[in-house]
Design an enzyme around this catalytic site. Structure first.
Site, PDB file in Angstrom:
ATOM      1  N   CYS A 391       0.846  -1.199   0.000  1.00 12.82           N
ATOM      2  CA  CYS A 391       0.000   0.000   0.000  1.00 12.82           C
ATOM      3  C   CYS A 391       0.882   1.250   0.000  1.00 12.82           C
ATOM      4  O   CYS A 391       1.697   1.456   0.905  1.00 12.82           O
ATOM      5  CB  CYS A 391      -0.908  -0.038   1.231  1.00 12.82           C
ATOM      6  SG  CYS A 391      -1.610   1.571   1.623  1.00 12.82           S
ATOM      7  N   CYS A 394       0.786   3.347   3.139  1.00 13.00           N
ATOM      8  CA  CYS A 394       1.578   2.810   4.241  1.00 13.00           C
ATOM      9  C   CYS A 394       3.048   3.137   3.993  1.00 13.00           C
ATOM     10  O   CYS A 394       3.767   3.554   4.905  1.00 13.00           O
ATOM     11  CB  CYS A 394       1.397   1.294   4.343  1.00 13.00           C
ATOM     12  SG  CYS A 394      -0.305   0.788   4.643  1.00 13.00           S
TER      13      CYS A 394
END
Ligand code: SF4
Length: 471
Positions: A391, A394
């Site tokens: 991600c 993230c």
């Protein structure tokens, strides 16, 4: 379709604009204005019956519009600009590089010069009024369109009217298909977006009307800026072949998207708007920054990112209504399911390098986090990020989270991470409030239920403030 046209030379327009607002040219502080010098252009009187590829209603930029003007299309009264015949014939990547350091006004001028009557400014009713002001300053004819979703604030409708009168233009409003709106509202109610995400409503009220508008164009001009959304707009170029929508020639690649303010900071836009004294949406004075539909927009507090006022019940990466979905990178697309929240990465993630690697961070497995969640009394509070290594959001917060763990080392607050994609995702959604990646939880010392970090600001100071408040 309305068309705005100027009958003054560019230089006199610029002069008029400045002098009419009691501003000397050197008082225009915005640095990106300075280098642009509009050139004089010949004015050709209206020629009835002039042949044009598209017919349109023409309004002189400064003419006070008569509200009962006929909307029967007339021949354009502008100098027909030379436009590119085929979008594909031009290397827009190269052009974007050439224009990367150009002023927004220079970029606007280039866009209008190249596409003439086949380009239009997409106006949302917010600070992108700056685009209309730039267009006016070029002295070239320009068109403006807007999407009337039927759910805008009254202030925005009033603003549209003010802008039309101020610039002497007609905005070309695009409306959603009545049958589609009817079907959506009858089946799901008026506020379904709060329950299953904004995508469906935006598709009906915004994306499809936009698609229709763009099918009549070969290029469009947006007010997108890199600083508007760190997740989705950080890399937008000043000009690009539109990766999503089609223009009048049909097919992907048939439409060009201009983003003249891509590199401009929001504060510089506001400095400019104040300097030239153009009308602004009164919602801005009530704390609204990014303005969209009434039910999906709210004011933001000082220090909050402007996009936090849009679809606040969803995650940052879903905050494109579909108008600019080309901004969402391909590898992120599977994360966007129907409700706009995170979904499992479609192609698995075993080969992705793990993130948040630090000696100050504890990697929790399923049993570890289950135990943590069960405890009524912990020896120390915990801060845990639920993440997926693939991600990009993230990845973007990795540096600040690792730094935070370093700062909290030895303070009595433990910092952990739990990889919550793949097989763990359903559990994390059910038991750990996972809505999207990353989700950050604080497990207080004396209560079992974790507290979810509510903001999209994931810098060290914001995270630290959260911890210190709850510690
Ligand atoms: Fe619907 Fe909200 Fe999207 Fe407007 S912003 S189209 S009301 S979901």
């Amino acid at each position: 379709m309305a068309f705005a046209s100027s009958s003054s030379s560019s230089s006199s327009l610029l002069h008029h604009s400045i002098s009419s607002h009691s501003l000397a040219s050197h008082e225009l502080k915005a640095p990106w204005i300075g280098s642009f010098r509009p050139v004089d252009r010949p004015v050709v009187p209206p020629t009835v019956g002039t042949s044009h590829r598209r017919r349109c209603l023409v309004k002189p930029v400064y003419a006070e519009p008569k509200r009962n003007d006929s909307v029967v299309p007339q021949a354009a009264t502008m100098v027909a600009p030379e436009v590119v015949d085929k979008v594909e014939t031009e290397d827009f990547e190269k052009l974007a590089k050439e224009l990367e350091n150009a002023s927004p006004l220079g970029i606007m001028d280039k866009a209008l010069e190249k596409f003439g009557n086949d380009i239009a400014i997409a106006f949302s009713g917010a600070e992108d009024v700056v685009l209309i002001e730039y267009a006016r300053l070029t002295g070239r004819p320009f068109r403006v369109f807007s999407l009337d979703t039927g759910r805008l604030n009254p202030e925005t409708y009033q603003f549209f009217d003010t802008v039309e009168k101020h610039y002497g233009i007609r905005i070309e409003y695009m409306f959603p298909d009545a049958i589609e709106v009817q079907a959506l509202v009858r089946s799901k109610g008026l506020f379904s977006f709060y329950e299953d995400g904004h995508q469906e409503c935006c598709r009906v009220r915004k994306v499809r009307p936009l698609r229709r508008a763009l099918k009549g164009l070969r290029a469009w001009i947006t007010g997108q800026r890199k600083d508007q959304s760190p997740g989705t707009r950080a890399e937008i170029p000043v000009v690009q072949v539109d990766p999503v929508f089609e223009g009048m020639d049909g097919g992907i690649g048939s439409l060009v998207k201009w983003n003249p303010v891509a590199n401009v900071d929001g504060k510089d836009i506001w400095n400019f708007l104040r300097a030239v004294n153009v009308p602004i949406n009164s919602l801005h004075s009530k704390g609204y920054v990014s303005i969209g539909c009434e039910p999906c927009t709210r004011p933001v507090l000082p220090g909050q990112h402007e996009r936090e006022g849009r679809w606040w019940w969803e995650d940052a990466k879903a905050k494109e209504c579909g108008l600019h979905k080309g901004n969402i990178k391909q590898e992120e697309v599977p994360q966007l399911n129907g409700n706009g929240n995170g979904a499992v990465h479609a192609n698995g993630s075993a080969t992705v390098t793990d993130i948040f690697n630090s000696q100050n961070l504890v990697a929790l497995n399923r049993t570890g986090i289950e135990n943590l969640a069960k405890l009524e009394n912990r020896r120390e509070p915990w801060l845990v990020v639920l993440y997926a290594p693939w991600c990009s959001f993230c990845q973007a917060m990795e540096g600040s989270y690792v730094e935070l763990a370093e700062k909290l080392a030895g303070t009595g607050v433990k910092v952990g991470k739990f990889r919550a994609d793949g097989d763990q995702k359903a559990f994390a959604e059910r038991e750990l409030q996972l809505g999207s990646f990353p989700t950050i939880l604080f497990f207080p010392k004396h209560t079992s239920r974790p507290i979810k970090y509510p903001s999209e600001k994931r810098d060290v100071d914001s995270l630290m403030a959260f911890v210190k408040t709850l510690q």
